[in-house]
Design an enzyme around this catalytic site. Structure first.
Site, short mmCIF file in Angstrom:
data_model
loop_
_atom_site.label_atom_id
_atom_site.label_comp_id
_atom_site.label_asym_id
_atom_site.label_seq_id
_atom_site.Cartn_x
_atom_site.Cartn_y
_atom_site.Cartn_z
N HIS A 158 0.82 -1.23 0.00
CA HIS A 158 0.00 0.00 0.00
C HIS A 158 0.85 1.27 0.00
O HIS A 158 0.31 2.37 -0.04
CB HIS A 158 -0.94 0.02 1.21
CG HIS A 158 -1.93 -1.10 1.23
ND1 HIS A 158 -2.73 -1.40 0.15
CD2 HIS A 158 -2.23 -2.02 2.19
CE1 HIS A 158 -3.50 -2.45 0.45
NE2 HIS A 158 -3.21 -2.84 1.68
N ASP A 193 -2.63 -10.62 -2.34
CA ASP A 193 -3.17 -10.15 -1.06
C ASP A 193 -4.65 -9.80 -1.31
O ASP A 193 -5.01 -9.37 -2.40
CB ASP A 193 -2.38 -8.90 -0.63
CG ASP A 193 -2.73 -8.42 0.77
OD1 ASP A 193 -1.90 -8.59 1.67
OD2 ASP A 193 -3.82 -7.82 0.94
N HIS A 195 -6.26 -7.38 -0.31
CA HIS A 195 -6.40 -5.93 -0.55
C HIS A 195 -5.65 -5.57 -1.84
O HIS A 195 -4.56 -6.08 -2.09
CB HIS A 195 -5.81 -5.13 0.61
CG HIS A 195 -6.43 -5.43 1.94
ND1 HIS A 195 -5.90 -6.34 2.82
CD2 HIS A 195 -7.56 -4.95 2.52
CE1 HIS A 195 -6.67 -6.40 3.91
NE2 HIS A 195 -7.68 -5.57 3.75
N ASP A 282 -4.15 -12.83 3.59
CA ASP A 282 -5.37 -12.38 4.24
C ASP A 282 -6.64 -12.70 3.45
O ASP A 282 -7.73 -12.26 3.83
CB ASP A 282 -5.30 -10.88 4.60
CG ASP A 282 -4.72 -10.03 3.49
OD1 ASP A 282 -4.54 -10.55 2.37
OD2 ASP A 282 -4.47 -8.83 3.74
ZN LIG Z 1 -3.98 -7.18 2.81
#
Ligand SMILES: [Zn+2]
Length: 341
Positions: A158, A193, A195, A282
Site C-alpha cells: 500500500h 493479497d 487488498h 489475508d
Molecule cells: Zn492485505
C-alpha cells in the site's frame, strides 16, 4: 526453498489504528512473523538472515525526502508538546494540490494517506530492514533459485513512492521488482493479497517494463476503496500494463484460484524474466479482515497455479493477520508451488 528474514522488525509494534471511528490495536503485530516462521519451518524451508543493501534499492522506487521523513519523524514528533509515541497524521491534502508545510503534523498528513500507518521509534529500522529481506531473497533468485521467499514485516504494497498507508511504509515488493530490473528487461508483479496493491500499481503505473497484476476483494466495499477497479489499466507508456482482477468479497477457493489462473495469460503474453508475487495471506477464511473464504487447500492450489506460470519466482510477504491458520497457509502456498514447479 530459501527464505530470507530479519528480527529487526520486532520493535515496530503499532498500537493505534482507527477502525470505524475507534482507536484499536492494529492487526499488524510482531507475532505475525513468528507464525510465518513456524509455517516456513513446517515446510522445511531454509531460513537465511537478510544481508544489508543500504538505501540504494529503496531509492529505486521512493523519494529521498519521503525516506528521510520516515527515518526522522518519530524522534522529531517526541519533541512536540503533548504528543503520543506514534506519529499519526490527522490533516491530509486529499484531492487538492497543496504545499508541503514545515509543521510535522502537516508533513505527517502529506506523507501518510490514512490512520493505519503510525510511525513509532522503531518503525524505520523495521521498514528499512524489510527491504533488505526482500532484496536478499531477490538475490537468491538472481543466483538461480527457481523460487525464494522474503519474510517482510511490515508489509509494503500500500506504500506509494512518497506516501505510507495501510500498515505499509516502504514498498518491499516494488523495491524487489525494481532491483530485479537490473537483471531482467521485464518484471511481472502478481499481487494476491486480498487488498488491492494500490501502492505498487501507482509506482509502476506509467511504465511498460513492469507489469502489475492484482487479485483482490472488490474495493467498492473494501480497503483501499479508491483503487483496484478493473478500468485502471495504466497510463502513458504504461497503458495496458496494469491489470486488476477484483473478486466478490467472501470469495471461496474456486473464485480466488480462478482469478489467479486468469492472470496467467496476461503474464505469459508479457513474457517477463521473473515474477514477483506479493503474497498476502489475508484471503484466508480465518483472517480478521474477512475479505474472502480461502482455505489451506485454496492456498495450495494458488501456489500450484503460480508455479505453472513457469517463471523464476520471488514471494514477498504482504498482509495476512493473526489467526491459527496464518502459518499453515504459508506452508500450503509454498508447498503447492514446489509440488507443481
Ligand atoms: Zn492485505
Amino acid at each position: 526453498m530459501k527464505a530470507a528474514f530479519t528480527d529487526l522488525h520486532r520493535g515496530h509494534d503499532p498500537k493505534r489504528f482507527v477502525l470505524r471511528g475507534k482507536f484499536a490495536q492494529g492487526e499488524e503485530r510482531p507475532e505475525r512473523a513468528d507464525r510465518l516462521t513456524a509455517g516456513l519451518q513446517a515446510g522445511n524451508h531454509t531460513l537465511h538472515p537478510a544481508e544489508i543493501f543500504g538505501q540504494g534499492p529503496r531509492l529505486g522506487v521512493h523519494t529521498v525526502d519521503y525516506l528521510r521523513f520516515l527515518e526522522e519523524a518519530a524522534a522529531e514528533w517526541k519533541l512536540l508538546a503533548d504528543a503520543s509515541d506514534e506519529v499519526l497524521g490527522n490533516v491530509h491534502p486529499v484531492r487538492r494540490g497543496g504545499t508541503m508545510p514545515l509543521s510535522l503534523t502537516g508533513r505527517a498528513g502529506w506523507y501518510m494517506q490514512d490512520m493505519a500507518c503510525g510511525i513509532g521509534p522503531e518503525t524505520w529500522i523495521a521498514a528499512s530492514s524489510a527491504t533488505d529481506v526482500a532484496v536478499t531473497a531477490a538475490e537468491f533468485v538472481i543466483e538461480g533459485e527457481r523460487a525464494a521467499y522474503a519474510l517482510c514485516r511490515p508489509p509494503g504494497h500500500h506504500a506509494y513512492r512518497d506516501m505510507a498507508g495501510g500498515h505499509c511504509f516502504i514498498n518491499n515488493t516494488a523495491v524487489a521488482a525494481q532491483y530485479l530490473r537490473s537483471v531482467h528487461d521485464r518484471v511481472a508483479v502478481l499481487d494476491i493479497d486480498i487488498h488491492h496493491g494500490n501502492g505498487t500499481q501507482a509506482i509502476f503505473y506509467d511504465r511498460p517494463d513492469v507489469l502489475t497484476v492484482s487479485v483482490h476483494a472488490d474495493p467498492n466495499r473494501f480497503y483501499p476503496f479508491f483503487w483496484g477497479y478493473a478500468h485502471e489499466r495504466g497510463e502513458g507508456a504504461g497503458e495496458g500494463f496494469n491489470l486488476n482482477i477484483p473478486v466478490a468479497q467472501g470469495a471461496d477457493n474456486g473464485a480466488y484460484v480462478a482469478a489467479i489462473e486468469h492472470s496467467a495469460r496476461t503474464i505469459a503474453a508479457f513474457d517477463p524474466g521473473v515474477l514477483v508475487v506479493a503474497l498476502g495471506l489475508d484471503a484466508s477464511s480465518d483472517d480478521p479482515f474477512g475479505g474472502a473464504k480461502v482455505t489451506a487447500e485454496g492456498f495450495r492450489q494458488a501456489g500450484a497455479a503460480i508455479a505453472r506460470m513457469g517463471l523464476p519466482t520471488l514471494f514477498v510477504q504482504e498482509g495476512g493477520y493473526l489467526s491459527d491458520s496464518l502459518g499453515p497457509n504459508l506452508t500450503a502456498v509454498l508447498g503447492g508451488f514446489e509440488a507443481a514447479a
